[in-house]
Design an enzyme around this catalytic site. Structure first.
Site, PDB file in Angstrom:
ATOM      1  N   LYS A  11      18.649  -3.445  -4.579  1.00  0.00           N
ATOM      2  CA  LYS A  11      18.339  -3.993  -5.902  1.00  0.00           C
ATOM      3  C   LYS A  11      18.010  -5.493  -5.831  1.00  0.00           C
ATOM      4  O   LYS A  11      18.335  -6.163  -4.834  1.00  0.00           O
ATOM      5  CB  LYS A  11      19.508  -3.707  -6.851  1.00  0.00           C
ATOM      6  CG  LYS A  11      19.749  -2.192  -7.040  1.00  0.00           C
ATOM      7  CD  LYS A  11      20.813  -1.911  -8.095  1.00  0.00           C
ATOM      8  CE  LYS A  11      20.996  -0.410  -8.276  1.00  0.00           C
ATOM      9  NZ  LYS A  11      21.941  -0.089  -9.381  1.00  0.00           N
ATOM     10  N   PHE A  59      23.776  -0.210 -21.958  1.00  0.00           N
ATOM     11  CA  PHE A  59      23.369  -1.148 -20.902  1.00  0.00           C
ATOM     12  C   PHE A  59      21.910  -0.984 -20.490  1.00  0.00           C
ATOM     13  O   PHE A  59      21.444  -1.670 -19.583  1.00  0.00           O
ATOM     14  CB  PHE A  59      24.296  -0.997 -19.686  1.00  0.00           C
ATOM     15  CG  PHE A  59      24.343   0.383 -19.071  1.00  0.00           C
ATOM     16  CD1 PHE A  59      23.364   0.808 -18.182  1.00  0.00           C
ATOM     17  CD2 PHE A  59      25.384   1.260 -19.382  1.00  0.00           C
ATOM     18  CE1 PHE A  59      23.406   2.071 -17.609  1.00  0.00           C
ATOM     19  CE2 PHE A  59      25.438   2.530 -18.808  1.00  0.00           C
ATOM     20  CZ  PHE A  59      24.445   2.933 -17.925  1.00  0.00           C
ATOM     21  N   ARG A  87      25.828   8.722  -1.115  1.00  0.00           N
ATOM     22  CA  ARG A  87      26.606   8.290  -2.286  1.00  0.00           C
ATOM     23  C   ARG A  87      28.017   7.869  -1.840  1.00  0.00           C
ATOM     24  O   ARG A  87      28.565   6.889  -2.337  1.00  0.00           O
ATOM     25  CB  ARG A  87      26.705   9.422  -3.327  1.00  0.00           C
ATOM     26  CG  ARG A  87      25.383   9.847  -3.940  1.00  0.00           C
ATOM     27  CD  ARG A  87      24.950   9.019  -5.101  1.00  0.00           C
ATOM     28  NE  ARG A  87      25.762   9.198  -6.289  1.00  0.00           N
ATOM     29  CZ  ARG A  87      25.471   8.639  -7.456  1.00  0.00           C
ATOM     30  NH1 ARG A  87      24.389   7.869  -7.579  1.00  0.00           N
ATOM     31  NH2 ARG A  87      26.235   8.815  -8.500  1.00  0.00           N
ATOM     32  N   THR A  93      29.997   3.347  -8.328  1.00  0.00           N
ATOM     33  CA  THR A  93      29.079   2.549  -9.155  1.00  0.00           C
ATOM     34  C   THR A  93      29.688   1.190  -9.471  1.00  0.00           C
ATOM     35  O   THR A  93      29.015   0.161  -9.368  1.00  0.00           O
ATOM     36  CB  THR A  93      28.790   3.298 -10.481  1.00  0.00           C
ATOM     37  OG1 THR A  93      28.384   4.632 -10.175  1.00  0.00           O
ATOM     38  CG2 THR A  93      27.711   2.600 -11.282  1.00  0.00           C
ATOM     39  N   ARG A 104      28.577  -1.213  -1.607  1.00  0.00           N
ATOM     40  CA  ARG A 104      28.849  -1.835  -2.908  1.00  0.00           C
ATOM     41  C   ARG A 104      30.113  -2.699  -2.859  1.00  0.00           C
ATOM     42  O   ARG A 104      30.175  -3.752  -3.503  1.00  0.00           O
ATOM     43  CB  ARG A 104      28.930  -0.767  -3.996  1.00  0.00           C
ATOM     44  CG  ARG A 104      27.522  -0.293  -4.414  1.00  0.00           C
ATOM     45  CD  ARG A 104      27.561   0.907  -5.301  1.00  0.00           C
ATOM     46  NE  ARG A 104      26.270   1.176  -5.939  1.00  0.00           N
ATOM     47  CZ  ARG A 104      25.978   2.307  -6.555  1.00  0.00           C
ATOM     48  NH1 ARG A 104      26.866   3.280  -6.625  1.00  0.00           N
ATOM     49  NH2 ARG A 104      24.787   2.480  -7.118  1.00  0.00           N
ATOM     50  N   ASN A 114      24.934  -4.002  -8.732  1.00  0.00           N
ATOM     51  CA  ASN A 114      25.737  -3.329  -7.712  1.00  0.00           C
ATOM     52  C   ASN A 114      24.972  -3.042  -6.410  1.00  0.00           C
ATOM     53  O   ASN A 114      25.264  -2.064  -5.716  1.00  0.00           O
ATOM     54  CB  ASN A 114      26.408  -2.077  -8.291  1.00  0.00           C
ATOM     55  CG  ASN A 114      25.422  -1.057  -8.803  1.00  0.00           C
ATOM     56  OD1 ASN A 114      24.213  -1.284  -8.741  1.00  0.00           O
ATOM     57  ND2 ASN A 114      25.914   0.056  -9.299  1.00  0.00           N
ATOM     58  N   HIS A 117      20.907   1.395  -4.974  1.00  0.00           N
ATOM     59  CA  HIS A 117      20.801   2.652  -5.710  1.00  0.00           C
ATOM     60  C   HIS A 117      20.829   3.794  -4.715  1.00  0.00           C
ATOM     61  O   HIS A 117      20.333   3.652  -3.599  1.00  0.00           O
ATOM     62  CB  HIS A 117      19.466   2.700  -6.474  1.00  0.00           C
ATOM     63  CG  HIS A 117      19.074   4.089  -6.896  1.00  0.00           C
ATOM     64  ND1 HIS A 117      19.598   4.707  -8.004  1.00  0.00           N
ATOM     65  CD2 HIS A 117      18.242   4.999  -6.317  1.00  0.00           C
ATOM     66  CE1 HIS A 117      19.090   5.933  -8.094  1.00  0.00           C
ATOM     67  NE2 HIS A 117      18.253   6.138  -7.086  1.00  0.00           N
TER      68      HIS A 117
HETATM   69  P1  ATP Z   1      22.367   4.195  -9.287  1.00  0.00           P
HETATM   70  O1  ATP Z   1      21.666   5.226 -10.140  1.00  0.00           O
HETATM   71  O2  ATP Z   1      21.811   2.799  -9.443  1.00  0.00           O
HETATM   72  O3  ATP Z   1      22.496   4.636  -7.860  1.00  0.00           O
HETATM   73  P2  ATP Z   1      24.900   5.250 -10.098  1.00  0.00           P
HETATM   74  O4  ATP Z   1      24.236   6.589  -9.959  1.00  0.00           O
HETATM   75  O5  ATP Z   1      26.122   4.994  -9.280  1.00  0.00           O
HETATM   76  O6  ATP Z   1      23.879   4.093  -9.792  1.00  0.00           O
HETATM   77  P3  ATP Z   1      24.436   5.397 -12.922  1.00  0.00           P
HETATM   78  O7  ATP Z   1      25.416   5.970 -13.882  1.00  0.00           O
HETATM   79  O8  ATP Z   1      23.222   6.201 -12.572  1.00  0.00           O
HETATM   80  O9  ATP Z   1      25.240   4.978 -11.615  1.00  0.00           O
HETATM   81  O10 ATP Z   1      23.981   3.983 -13.500  1.00  0.00           O
HETATM   82  C1  ATP Z   1      22.764   3.394 -13.091  1.00  0.00           C
HETATM   83  C2  ATP Z   1      22.985   1.901 -12.944  1.00  0.00           C
HETATM   84  O11 ATP Z   1      23.210   1.343 -14.227  1.00  0.00           O
HETATM   85  C3  ATP Z   1      24.208   1.503 -12.144  1.00  0.00           C
HETATM   86  O12 ATP Z   1      23.976   1.468 -10.753  1.00  0.00           O
HETATM   87  C4  ATP Z   1      24.488   0.124 -12.680  1.00  0.00           C
HETATM   88  O13 ATP Z   1      23.582  -0.830 -12.109  1.00  0.00           O
HETATM   89  C5  ATP Z   1      24.152   0.276 -14.145  1.00  0.00           C
HETATM   90  N1  ATP Z   1      25.307   0.653 -14.954  1.00  0.00           N
HETATM   91  C6  ATP Z   1      25.938   1.860 -14.975  1.00  0.00           C
HETATM   92  N2  ATP Z   1      26.960   1.859 -15.857  1.00  0.00           N
HETATM   93  C7  ATP Z   1      26.960   0.615 -16.416  1.00  0.00           C
HETATM   94  C8  ATP Z   1      27.763  -0.036 -17.407  1.00  0.00           C
HETATM   95  N3  ATP Z   1      28.774   0.608 -18.014  1.00  0.00           N
HETATM   96  N4  ATP Z   1      27.474  -1.321 -17.721  1.00  0.00           N
HETATM   97  C9  ATP Z   1      26.461  -1.971 -17.125  1.00  0.00           C
HETATM   98  N5  ATP Z   1      25.648  -1.426 -16.192  1.00  0.00           N
HETATM   99  C10 ATP Z   1      25.909  -0.154 -15.845  1.00  0.00           C
HETATM  100 MG    MG Z   2      22.395   7.038 -10.850  1.00  0.00          MG
END
Ligand code: ATP
Ligand code: MG
Length: 140
Positions: A11, A59, A87, A93, A104, A114, A117
């Site tokens: 990112k 968000f 993962r 996350t 992470r 974070n 992705h």
């Molecule tokens: P990614 O899809 O980036 O791999 P993830 O699958 O672990 O992450 P998701 O639930 O898909 O998590 O969320 C996508 C992204 O949105 C997260 O990686 C983070 O950058 C952001 N995000 C998720 N939850 C929150 C939150 N509660 N507040 C702020 N940002 C968030």
């Molecule tokens: Mg995701």
């Protein structure tokens, strides 16, 4: 049967802070093979498309901004059971919950910023890969 490829991004924050080499080193040492890779960037509109599943989340607007601030590195990884293995490898996350030694845990600044992705299913790995790469850009 679980697939052997997943899609990942480093990112904007982590690219900007100069962590590309260190993160890729960890990934390779973890047994993942890079089969496609590019440095590119997302407009806010394309970031919104990429994370379209989160459109209704509070968000979403902020995530679009954070993901389009500066370049990202997009890549495809190969390993047995790649989606789940990766993962686990990158950690939760929210870095506060991420296991020691995960990407992470080491490089995330916050829940939102974070560092990396990782696709969450084989189907999404395929969709996300084609979001960034043509067939000719992927080895094998
Ligand atoms: P990614 O899809 O980036 O791999 P993830 O699958 O672990 O992450 P998701 O639930 O898909 O998590 O969320 C996508 C992204 O949105 C997260 O990686 C983070 O950058 C952001 N995000 C998720 N939850 C929150 C939150 N509660 N507040 C702020 N940002 C968030
Ligand atoms: Mg995701």
């Amino acid at each position: 049967m679980a697939g052997n490829r997943t899609f990942s991004m480093i990112k904007p924050d982590a690219v900007r802070d100069g962590h590309v080499g260190s993160i890729l080193q960890l990934i390779e040492a973890g047994g993942f093979k890079i089969v496609a890779m590019k440095l590119t960037y997302l407009t806010a509109e394309r970031a919104g498309e990429f994370y379209g599943v989160h459109k209704e989340k509070p968000f979403y607007e902020s995530l679009k901004e954070v993901m389009s601030e500066s370049p990202i590195v997009a890549f495809v990884l190969e390993k047995e059971n790649a989606v789940e293995a990766y993962r686990t490898f990158i950690g939760s996350t929210n870095p506060a919950n991420a296991a020691e030694g995960t990407i992470r845990k080491i490089y995330a600044k916050s829940l939102e910023r974070n560092a990396v992705h990782g696709s969450d299913s084989d189907a999404n790995a395929a969709i996300e890969t084609s979001f960034f790469f043509s067939q000719q850009e992927i080895y094998g």
